[in-house]
Design a protein around this motif. Structure first.
Motif, mmCIF file in Angstrom:
data_model
loop_
_atom_site.group_PDB
_atom_site.id
_atom_site.type_symbol
_atom_site.label_atom_id
_atom_site.label_comp_id
_atom_site.label_asym_id
_atom_site.label_seq_id
_atom_site.Cartn_x
_atom_site.Cartn_y
_atom_site.Cartn_z
ATOM 1 N N LYS A 170 -88.426 -32.528 13.844
ATOM 2 C CA LYS A 170 -89.531 -31.524 13.388
ATOM 3 C C LYS A 170 -90.562 -30.971 14.578
ATOM 4 C CE LYS A 170 -88.119 -31.889 8.958
ATOM 5 N NZ LYS A 170 -87.513 -31.131 8.225
ATOM 6 N N LYS A 171 -90.966 -30.010 14.331
ATOM 7 C CA LYS A 171 -91.926 -29.227 15.389
ATOM 8 C C LYS A 171 -92.835 -28.754 14.365
ATOM 9 C CE LYS A 171 -88.953 -25.355 16.748
ATOM 10 N NZ LYS A 171 -87.837 -26.030 16.067
ATOM 11 N N LEU A 172 -93.908 -28.421 15.054
ATOM 12 C CA LEU A 172 -95.308 -27.935 14.303
ATOM 13 C C LEU A 172 -94.718 -26.523 13.751
ATOM 14 C CD1 LEU A 172 -97.961 -28.015 13.222
ATOM 15 C CD2 LEU A 172 -98.700 -26.996 15.366
ATOM 16 N N SER A 173 -94.008 -25.630 14.431
ATOM 17 C CA SER A 173 -93.612 -24.275 13.995
ATOM 18 C C SER A 173 -92.955 -24.183 12.827
ATOM 19 C CB SER A 173 -92.994 -23.572 15.153
ATOM 20 O OG SER A 173 -92.107 -24.372 15.681
ATOM 21 N N ASP A 174 -92.140 -25.370 12.512
ATOM 22 C CA ASP A 174 -91.398 -25.451 11.202
ATOM 23 C C ASP A 174 -92.004 -25.297 10.160
ATOM 24 O OD1 ASP A 174 -89.162 -26.146 13.101
ATOM 25 O OD2 ASP A 174 -89.200 -28.285 12.763
ATOM 26 N N TYR A 175 -93.455 -25.546 10.286
ATOM 27 C CA TYR A 175 -94.135 -25.500 9.051
ATOM 28 C C TYR A 175 -94.961 -24.264 9.020
ATOM 29 C CZ TYR A 175 -92.935 -30.488 8.680
ATOM 30 O OH TYR A 175 -92.042 -31.513 8.657
ATOM 31 N N LYS A 176 -94.622 -23.273 9.699
ATOM 32 C CA LYS A 176 -95.490 -21.951 9.767
ATOM 33 C C LYS A 176 -95.298 -21.239 8.403
ATOM 34 C CE LYS A 176 -96.160 -17.741 12.289
ATOM 35 N NZ LYS A 176 -97.492 -17.862 12.539
ATOM 36 N N GLY A 177 -96.329 -20.954 7.816
ATOM 37 C CA GLY A 177 -96.400 -20.225 6.672
ATOM 38 C C GLY A 177 -96.744 -21.208 5.574
ATOM 39 N N ARG A 178 -96.733 -22.583 5.829
ATOM 40 C CA ARG A 178 -96.856 -23.574 4.869
ATOM 41 C C ARG A 178 -98.299 -24.493 5.174
ATOM 42 N NH1 ARG A 178 -93.875 -24.135 0.520
ATOM 43 N NH2 ARG A 178 -94.082 -26.404 0.485
ATOM 44 N N TRP A 179 -98.838 -25.071 4.214
ATOM 45 C CA TRP A 179 -99.871 -25.959 4.641
ATOM 46 C C TRP A 179 -98.990 -27.343 4.834
ATOM 47 C CZ3 TRP A 179 -105.456 -25.589 4.794
ATOM 48 C CH2 TRP A 179 -105.556 -24.091 4.078
ATOM 49 N N LEU A 180 -99.622 -28.066 5.955
ATOM 50 C CA LEU A 180 -99.290 -29.271 6.504
ATOM 51 C C LEU A 180 -99.982 -30.562 6.532
ATOM 52 C CD1 LEU A 180 -96.719 -31.041 7.641
ATOM 53 C CD2 LEU A 180 -97.843 -30.262 9.990
ATOM 54 N N VAL A 181 -99.894 -31.616 5.764
ATOM 55 C CA VAL A 181 -100.511 -32.844 5.778
ATOM 56 C C VAL A 181 -99.901 -33.832 6.738
ATOM 57 C CG1 VAL A 181 -101.748 -34.743 4.422
ATOM 58 C CG2 VAL A 181 -101.454 -32.392 3.371
ATOM 59 N N LEU A 182 -100.457 -34.036 7.955
ATOM 60 C CA LEU A 182 -99.895 -34.765 8.914
ATOM 61 C C LEU A 182 -100.804 -36.095 8.764
ATOM 62 C CD1 LEU A 182 -98.281 -35.688 11.168
ATOM 63 C CD2 LEU A 182 -99.860 -34.515 12.582
ATOM 64 N N PHE A 183 -100.151 -37.277 8.720
ATOM 65 C CA PHE A 183 -100.870 -38.465 8.540
ATOM 66 C C PHE A 183 -100.300 -39.755 9.155
ATOM 67 C CE2 PHE A 183 -97.920 -38.202 4.897
ATOM 68 C CZ PHE A 183 -97.323 -39.431 4.694
ATOM 69 N N SER A 184 -101.091 -40.654 9.608
ATOM 70 C CA SER A 184 -100.622 -41.839 10.457
ATOM 71 C C SER A 184 -101.068 -42.898 9.786
ATOM 72 C CB SER A 184 -101.028 -41.638 11.860
ATOM 73 O OG SER A 184 -102.651 -41.842 11.786
ATOM 74 N N HIS A 185 -99.970 -44.099 9.882
ATOM 75 C CA HIS A 185 -100.580 -45.361 9.531
ATOM 76 C C HIS A 185 -100.155 -46.403 10.732
ATOM 77 C CE1 HIS A 185 -96.054 -44.742 8.945
ATOM 78 N NE2 HIS A 185 -96.088 -46.240 9.299
ATOM 79 N N PRO A 186 -101.066 -47.519 10.811
ATOM 80 C CA PRO A 186 -100.966 -48.326 11.583
ATOM 81 C C PRO A 186 -99.299 -49.148 11.947
ATOM 82 C CG PRO A 186 -102.732 -48.813 10.395
ATOM 83 C CD PRO A 186 -102.094 -47.651 9.788
ATOM 84 N N ALA A 187 -98.619 -49.406 11.007
ATOM 85 C CA ALA A 187 -97.343 -49.677 11.183
ATOM 86 C C ALA A 187 -96.518 -50.149 9.880
ATOM 87 C CB ALA A 187 -97.531 -51.637 11.652
ATOM 88 N N ASP A 188 -95.489 -49.966 10.184
ATOM 89 C CA ASP A 188 -94.360 -50.239 8.931
ATOM 90 C C ASP A 188 -94.273 -51.531 8.497
ATOM 91 O OD1 ASP A 188 -93.663 -47.570 9.550
ATOM 92 O OD2 ASP A 188 -91.639 -47.841 10.398
ATOM 93 N N PHE A 189 -94.042 -51.776 7.205
ATOM 94 C CA PHE A 189 -93.871 -53.012 6.617
ATOM 95 C C PHE A 189 -95.200 -53.527 6.467
ATOM 96 C CE2 PHE A 189 -89.586 -52.293 7.902
ATOM 97 C CZ PHE A 189 -88.842 -52.507 6.796
ATOM 98 N N THR A 190 -96.415 -53.069 6.452
ATOM 99 C CA THR A 190 -97.584 -53.502 6.150
ATOM 100 C C THR A 190 -98.182 -53.316 4.754
ATOM 101 O OG1 THR A 190 -98.796 -51.661 7.194
ATOM 102 C CG2 THR A 190 -98.428 -53.606 8.538
ATOM 103 N N PRO A 191 -98.842 -54.039 4.185
ATOM 104 C CA PRO A 191 -99.370 -53.698 2.633
ATOM 105 C C PRO A 191 -100.015 -52.514 2.357
ATOM 106 C CG PRO A 191 -100.254 -55.791 3.558
ATOM 107 C CD PRO A 191 -99.394 -55.322 4.420
#
Length: 216
Positions: free
Chosen positions: A30-51
């Motif tokens: 995925k690249k940023l331009s794939d979302y052109k014309g739509r809103w994008l919510v990009l969110f990060s998390h510290p690690a997988d398998f965490t509560p």
């Protein structure tokens, strides 16, 4: 002495183009331009398998259709591998009965995380902190929120801010604290003395010349 790594950390800026990326995800590259014309919510998390992260991902998944209805896509990120992401998504479906239908970026090099200022050495120098970026259909960063490692986000707030931003863009107004569609909006304050003098007679619901509301 100031830590050199901390001194060189850069952060994206509101109302500027969001940092570009081209990254492997659980749904292909995925690249940023794939979302052109739509809103994008990009969110990060510290690690997988965490509560805490698990609760957040399930909440994003449970609200996914509402984001889509607003013309917004979801894109997660952590510095874990693609294989870890896939295993975690499968585990959430198996153990909690929630299907994660949006992609998650693999960011082992931390290139995306660093370009978005997701790495905060004061919190953790090997994980992306909880951060959320709202990017508009033109690729411009419109809102960003950082959370501590210990506390989960409220996902409905990101839906609310997208709706508020769309209303502001369309109607050239501001929105008060906690605004929801259907609530009154704030009329932009007058920009000179003559406009301020006239404001009270313009038919708005005014408490004073600088504070007026109206129905949208």
């Amino acid at each position: 002495m100031e830590n050199i790594e901390e001194a060189t950390i850069t952060f994206p800026q509101l109302n500027k183009p969001a940092p570009d990326f081209n990254a492997r995800t659980t749904h292909g590259f995925k690249k940023l331009s794939d979302y052109k014309g739509r809103w994008l919510v990009l969110f990060s998390h510290p690690a997988d398998f965490t509560p805490v992260c698990t609760t957040e991902f399930m909440a994003f998944a449970n609200h996914h259709e509402e984001f889509l209805a607003e013309g917004a896509d979801l894109l997660g990120l952590s510095i874990d591998s693609y294989y870890s992401h896939v295993a975690w998504v499968r585990n959430i479906k198996e153990k909690f009965g929630v299907e994660i239908n949006f992609p998650i970026i693999e960011d082992l090099s931390m290139s995306v995380a660093k370009s978005y200022g997701m790495i905060h050495p004061g919190a953790a120098d090997t994980s992306a902190v909880r951060s959320t970026f709202i990017i508009d259909p033109d690729g411009v960063l419109r809102a960003m929120v950082y959370y501590p490692m210990t506390n989960g986000r409220s996902i409905p707030e990101f839906l609310r801010i997208i709706r508020a931003l769309k209303a502001s863009d369309k109607h050239k107004i501001a929105t008060p604290e906690g605004w929801q569609p259907g609530d009154k909006v704030i009329v932009p304050p007058p920009q000179d003395a003559d406009a301020a003098e006239a404001r009270m007679s313009e038919g708005f619901e005014c408490t004073d010349w600088y504070f007026c509301k109206k129905e949208l």
